[in-house]
Design an enzyme around this catalytic site. Structure first.
Site, PDB file in Angstrom:
ATOM      1  N   TYR A 109      47.162  10.852 -23.149  1.00 33.95           N
ATOM      2  CA  TYR A 109      46.258  11.830 -23.998  1.00 33.95           C
ATOM      3  C   TYR A 109      46.265  11.524 -25.797  1.00 33.95           C
ATOM      4  O   TYR A 109      45.009  11.781 -26.109  1.00 33.95           O
ATOM      5  CB  TYR A 109      46.480  13.121 -23.772  1.00 33.95           C
ATOM      6  CG  TYR A 109      47.174  12.974 -22.504  1.00 33.95           C
ATOM      7  CD1 TYR A 109      45.448  13.188 -21.652  1.00 33.95           C
ATOM      8  CD2 TYR A 109      48.235  12.357 -21.463  1.00 33.95           C
ATOM      9  CE1 TYR A 109      45.160  13.012 -19.872  1.00 33.95           C
ATOM     10  CE2 TYR A 109      47.794  12.239 -19.696  1.00 33.95           C
ATOM     11  CZ  TYR A 109      46.931  12.305 -19.454  1.00 33.95           C
ATOM     12  OH  TYR A 109      46.299  13.151 -17.311  1.00 33.95           O
ATOM     13  N   PRO A 122      37.946  16.352 -16.539  1.00 45.13           N
ATOM     14  CA  PRO A 122      37.912  16.219 -15.333  1.00 45.13           C
ATOM     15  C   PRO A 122      36.873  17.615 -15.565  1.00 45.13           C
ATOM     16  O   PRO A 122      37.589  18.474 -16.123  1.00 45.13           O
ATOM     17  CB  PRO A 122      38.696  16.263 -14.445  1.00 45.13           C
ATOM     18  CG  PRO A 122      39.727  15.983 -15.174  1.00 45.13           C
ATOM     19  CD  PRO A 122      39.711  16.427 -16.074  1.00 45.13           C
ATOM     20  N   HIS A 344      43.195  17.286 -19.479  1.00 44.16           N
ATOM     21  CA  HIS A 344      43.775  17.004 -19.165  1.00 44.16           C
ATOM     22  C   HIS A 344      45.659  17.017 -19.985  1.00 44.16           C
ATOM     23  O   HIS A 344      46.192  17.137 -19.134  1.00 44.16           O
ATOM     24  CB  HIS A 344      43.464  15.883 -18.727  1.00 44.16           C
ATOM     25  CG  HIS A 344      44.127  15.088 -17.056  1.00 44.16           C
ATOM     26  ND1 HIS A 344      44.905  15.742 -16.892  1.00 44.16           N
ATOM     27  CD2 HIS A 344      43.128  14.911 -16.457  1.00 44.16           C
ATOM     28  CE1 HIS A 344      45.784  14.765 -15.823  1.00 44.16           C
ATOM     29  NE2 HIS A 344      43.712  14.663 -15.244  1.00 44.16           N
ATOM     30  N   LYS A 427      46.204   7.838  14.090  1.00 40.28           N
ATOM     31  CA  LYS A 427      47.475   7.385  13.319  1.00 40.28           C
ATOM     32  C   LYS A 427      47.622   6.799  12.381  1.00 40.28           C
ATOM     33  O   LYS A 427      48.371   6.401  11.385  1.00 40.28           O
ATOM     34  CB  LYS A 427      48.551   6.744  14.997  1.00 40.28           C
ATOM     35  CG  LYS A 427      48.151   7.634  15.764  1.00 40.28           C
ATOM     36  CD  LYS A 427      49.484   8.259  16.793  1.00 40.28           C
ATOM     37  CE  LYS A 427      49.538   9.031  17.633  1.00 40.28           C
ATOM     38  NZ  LYS A 427      48.601  10.137  18.438  1.00 40.28           N
ATOM     39  N   PRO A 430      45.160   9.671   5.933  1.00 44.36           N
ATOM     40  CA  PRO A 430      44.063  10.029   5.894  1.00 44.36           C
ATOM     41  C   PRO A 430      43.419   9.733   4.243  1.00 44.36           C
ATOM     42  O   PRO A 430      42.551   8.462   4.183  1.00 44.36           O
ATOM     43  CB  PRO A 430      43.535  11.458   6.020  1.00 44.36           C
ATOM     44  CG  PRO A 430      45.003  11.954   6.909  1.00 44.36           C
ATOM     45  CD  PRO A 430      46.004  11.024   6.604  1.00 44.36           C
ATOM     46  N   ASP A 431      44.571   9.657   3.243  1.00 43.71           N
ATOM     47  CA  ASP A 431      44.114   9.211   1.688  1.00 43.71           C
ATOM     48  C   ASP A 431      43.945   7.314   2.163  1.00 43.71           C
ATOM     49  O   ASP A 431      43.978   6.950   1.606  1.00 43.71           O
ATOM     50  CB  ASP A 431      45.584   9.683   1.375  1.00 43.71           C
ATOM     51  CG  ASP A 431      45.094   9.530   0.015  1.00 43.71           C
ATOM     52  OD1 ASP A 431      44.252   9.965  -0.410  1.00 43.71           O
ATOM     53  OD2 ASP A 431      45.663   8.651  -1.106  1.00 43.71           O
ATOM     54  N   TYR A 453      43.155   1.643  -9.098  1.00 48.69           N
ATOM     55  CA  TYR A 453      43.878   2.963  -9.480  1.00 48.69           C
ATOM     56  C   TYR A 453      43.878   4.498  -8.514  1.00 48.69           C
ATOM     57  O   TYR A 453      42.109   4.940  -8.886  1.00 48.69           O
ATOM     58  CB  TYR A 453      43.323   3.225 -11.632  1.00 48.69           C
ATOM     59  CG  TYR A 453      44.434   4.513 -11.564  1.00 48.69           C
ATOM     60  CD1 TYR A 453      45.256   4.348 -12.669  1.00 48.69           C
ATOM     61  CD2 TYR A 453      44.568   5.383 -11.093  1.00 48.69           C
ATOM     62  CE1 TYR A 453      46.376   4.952 -13.182  1.00 48.69           C
ATOM     63  CE2 TYR A 453      45.278   6.508 -11.985  1.00 48.69           C
ATOM     64  CZ  TYR A 453      46.288   6.539 -13.278  1.00 48.69           C
ATOM     65  OH  TYR A 453      46.954   7.475 -13.759  1.00 48.69           O
ATOM     66  N   SER A 555      41.315   9.574  -7.842  1.00 52.87           N
ATOM     67  CA  SER A 555      41.917  10.521  -7.060  1.00 52.87           C
ATOM     68  C   SER A 555      41.958  11.633  -6.583  1.00 52.87           C
ATOM     69  O   SER A 555      40.399  11.851  -5.839  1.00 52.87           O
ATOM     70  CB  SER A 555      41.998  11.164  -8.573  1.00 52.87           C
ATOM     71  OG  SER A 555      43.406  12.469  -9.313  1.00 52.87           O
TER      72      SER A 555
END
Ligand code: HC5
Length: 627
Positions: A109, A122, A344, A427, A430-431, A453, A555
């Protein structure tokens, strides 16, 4: 408790110049920090582990020949200077609360020179409101401010419940840094300061921007209570009347390259009036931007709104009605559009999302009007003396920003066919499922895997921020190749998808437990530089450069509200993909740069939609769907 406390001046300002710090000087009244002292410290992973994982992660991105070279370089590094650098890191980790925090804050940063809008900050779009005019805008803004103050009470009294991941408590210090914080530009390195709520000089005012003008608005009355919504409304109304004319957009300076802005800033502060205005802005709780009409075609209104939150639409729209150095700026438009943009440096998405979910919910509820506080101060206009030189700098900033805005290709989309429910029914995480869809959509367009990333949280550790989940793996590439090959049987595709999902899930778990590789490799590089050694060959190697040129920057940021989150790509030829997965749908914000015609957000969105549908189709009629 006060491992949290690093540095705090006698005036209660936590100033961070070129290093990180957090604030607390008093015993906590609430339980928000009660588990803080029990949080583990961020480990330095074993060197061999990181090097082996690194080799695995670059394998799908390299030819056999290239991989051989990299293997050799890594092997050499593991003998020298790897172990020496590792010792230096371990020493730092022993000395400090978190060996990574100060280096990360600087590298990611404060030293990063690119403009903060698009490249760093963002944007978040809130669900659309029903109002469509200026009156509705002011009513909604009053409610929103009341909602922010309502949330702030929980921060100030440390009454937010400690968040957990599974059974593990998370570090809560970021909640102390999202309000009353600000970045300021520096020639080579910026500064960041936060005015914590438990100090006597904690700010009591917000800044309201209207027509490129800035007003300081005290939001607490003489008795210390927050202004009622009706009082806030009257204050907004009066300051809006006072700023009927569009002013020179001094705020555009905050959209500049940081070193350029630093030059202008150092000239601005030489003037007493400017310096007082800047201090008011820096020291405020947050900004609220009351925007002007959007003359655009609003057919894809959510994408237009996302642009407003990311950069303000350029000088001709609302970019001058911002102060991008401020940690949180709420944006309230005329067309029922609202949201926020956040700088950020202070914090990751989740604490900000917790705040916005509270505000969105608050705004949807009926609250009793509440009694007025006595003697609210009238808002004060912040004035600037702009020299000829500064005016020229504003003109240049305008040109630069408009180029940037024109370059951003941003679109949002809601995938409504399923959400977390489908992968769960199979099963699968999800991510990990969504990450493989994101990788596959890229592969289908570009015919090669993307260095990829995904943000992984380190908040299980004291002062933890993030590490990289490298989502591109040998398993994900194998799945991509098989998927596009029409000869691959469905069952095989499913099997390879499951492998790829599993590989991603394991990598994620390792990252969360402090066994990622990217921050460790960064630490080893910085240890060399800070100790006067050469940048190691490992970091000069093409494989390192390539594998950290993240064409896919992604993300997952879950929100309770139907909010859309967006950020820019981190490389000129990449995409930024932020998603908010819900049970039966997923909100996606997708960005790219026009300068690279091969990357197009609409095209990517179409491919992602098809890919998600086709990935579900793989399971239709197969054994797995009967599980
Ligand atoms: C509105 C919240 C957006 C999420 C922001 C985020 O995830 O930022 C990443 C932080 C990090 O350290 O991984 C950076 N990224 C936007 C480049 C992914």
């Amino acid at each position: 408790m006060l491992r949290i406390l690093s540095r705090s001046t006698s005036r209660g300002i936590v100033r961070v110049t070129q290093c990180t710090s957090t604030a607390m000087t008093q015993p906590p009244p609430g339980k928000m920090f009660s588990l803080q002292a029990s949080l583990p410290r961020l480990p330095v992973p074993p060197l061999e582990q990181t090097l082996n994982k690194y080799l695995k992660s670059v394998r799908p991105l390299l030819s056999d020949e290239e991989f051989k070279t990299t293997e050799q370089i890594v092997q050499d590094f593991s003998r020298n200077p790897g172990p020496k650098l590792q010792k230096l890191l371990e020493y730092k980790a022993n000395q400090e609360e978190n060996w990574l925090s100060d280096w990360w804050m600087k590298t990611a940063y404060l030293e990063f020179r690119s403009p903060v809008p698009v490249n760093v900050s963002p944007g978040i779009v809130f669900p659309r409101q029903s109002y469509r005019d200026k009156e509705g805008q002011l009513r909604f803004a009053s409610k929103l401010i009341a909602g922010v103050l309502d949330f702030k009470v929980m921060i100030d009294t440390q009454n937010l419940p400690v968040e957990h991941m599974g059974k593990k408590p998370l570090c809560m210090t970021q909640y102390y840094k999202i309000l009353s914080a600000c970045r300021t530009p520096g020639k080579k390195c910026d500064s960041w300061a936060c005015y914590p709520p438990n100090e006597s000089n904690a700010p009591k005012h917000i800044i309201v921007a209207h027509n490129n003008q800035f007003f300081s608005l005290d939001v607490y009355g003489a008795d210390g209570r927050p202004l009622s919504e009706a009082q806030i409304y009257r204050q907004l109304k009066s300051l809006v009347q006072e700023s009927a004319q569009v002013a020179t957009p001094v705020g555009l300076l905050t959209t500049e390259n940081r070193s350029t802005w630093a030059k202008a800033y150092s000239e601005l502060v030489n003037d007493q009036e400017n310096s007082a205005s800047l201090r008011k802005i820096n020291h405020s709780i947050c900004l609220v931007c009351l925007d002007n009409n959007l003359p655009q075609d609003m057919s894809d209104e959510r994408s237009v709104a996302a642009q407003q939150m990311l950069h303000g639409g350029g000088d001709s729209l609302n970019s001058g009605n911002r102060w991008f150095d401020k940690t949180i700026q709420f944006v309230v438009g005329r067309e029922g559009i609202s949201g926020l943009t956040y700088e950020h440096t202070s914090a990751e998405g989740p604490p900000v999302v917790m705040l916005l979910d509270h505000v969105v919910k608050y705004c949807s509820e009926n609250h009793s009007p509440g009694s007025d506080t006595p003697a609210p101060a009238t808002p004060t206009k912040l004035t600037f003396n702009l020299s000829k030189n500064i005016k020229e700098m504003i003109d240049t900033a305008r040109t630069h920003l408009d180029v940037l805005v024109d370059d951003v290709d941003l679109n949002v989309f809601v995938f409504k066919d399923y959400g977390k429910n489908f992968p769960k029914s199979q099963k699968m995480s999800p991510d990990s499922f969504l990450q493989n869809a994101i990788q596959l959509a890229y592969y289908r367009i570009h015919n090669e895997p993307a260095p990829h990333y995904e943000t992984g949280t380190l908040r299980m550790f004291h002062l933890g921020r993030t590490d990289t989940i490298r989502s591109c793996s040998e398993a994900s590439l194998e799945f991509c190749k098989a998927f596009v090959n029409s000869n691959t049987p469905k069952e095989r595709k499913v099997e390879l998808l499951r492998n790829a999902v599993q590989a991603h899930k394991s990598y994620t778990n390792e990252v969360i437990q402090g066994n990622g590789i990217d921050r460790h490799l960064l630490g080893l590089k910085l240890a060399a530089i800070k100790n006067g050694m050469n940048v190691p060959d490992l970091h000069m190697d093409m494989a390192y450069t390539l594998s950290t040129h993240f064409r896919m920057s992604t993300s997952q940021v879950p929100a309770h509200s139907d909010s859309v989150l967006v950020f820019g790509p981190v490389v000129p030829d990449g995409y930024g993909v932020c998603y908010n997965p819900q049970e039966t749908q997923v909100h996606f914000g997708v960005s790219a740069f026009n300068i690279t015609p091969e990357t197009n957000s609409k095209n990517y969105i179409n491919m992602l939609r098809n890919t998600l549908l086709e990935m579900r189709d793989l399971f239709q009629g197969s054994m797995q769907s009967k599980l």
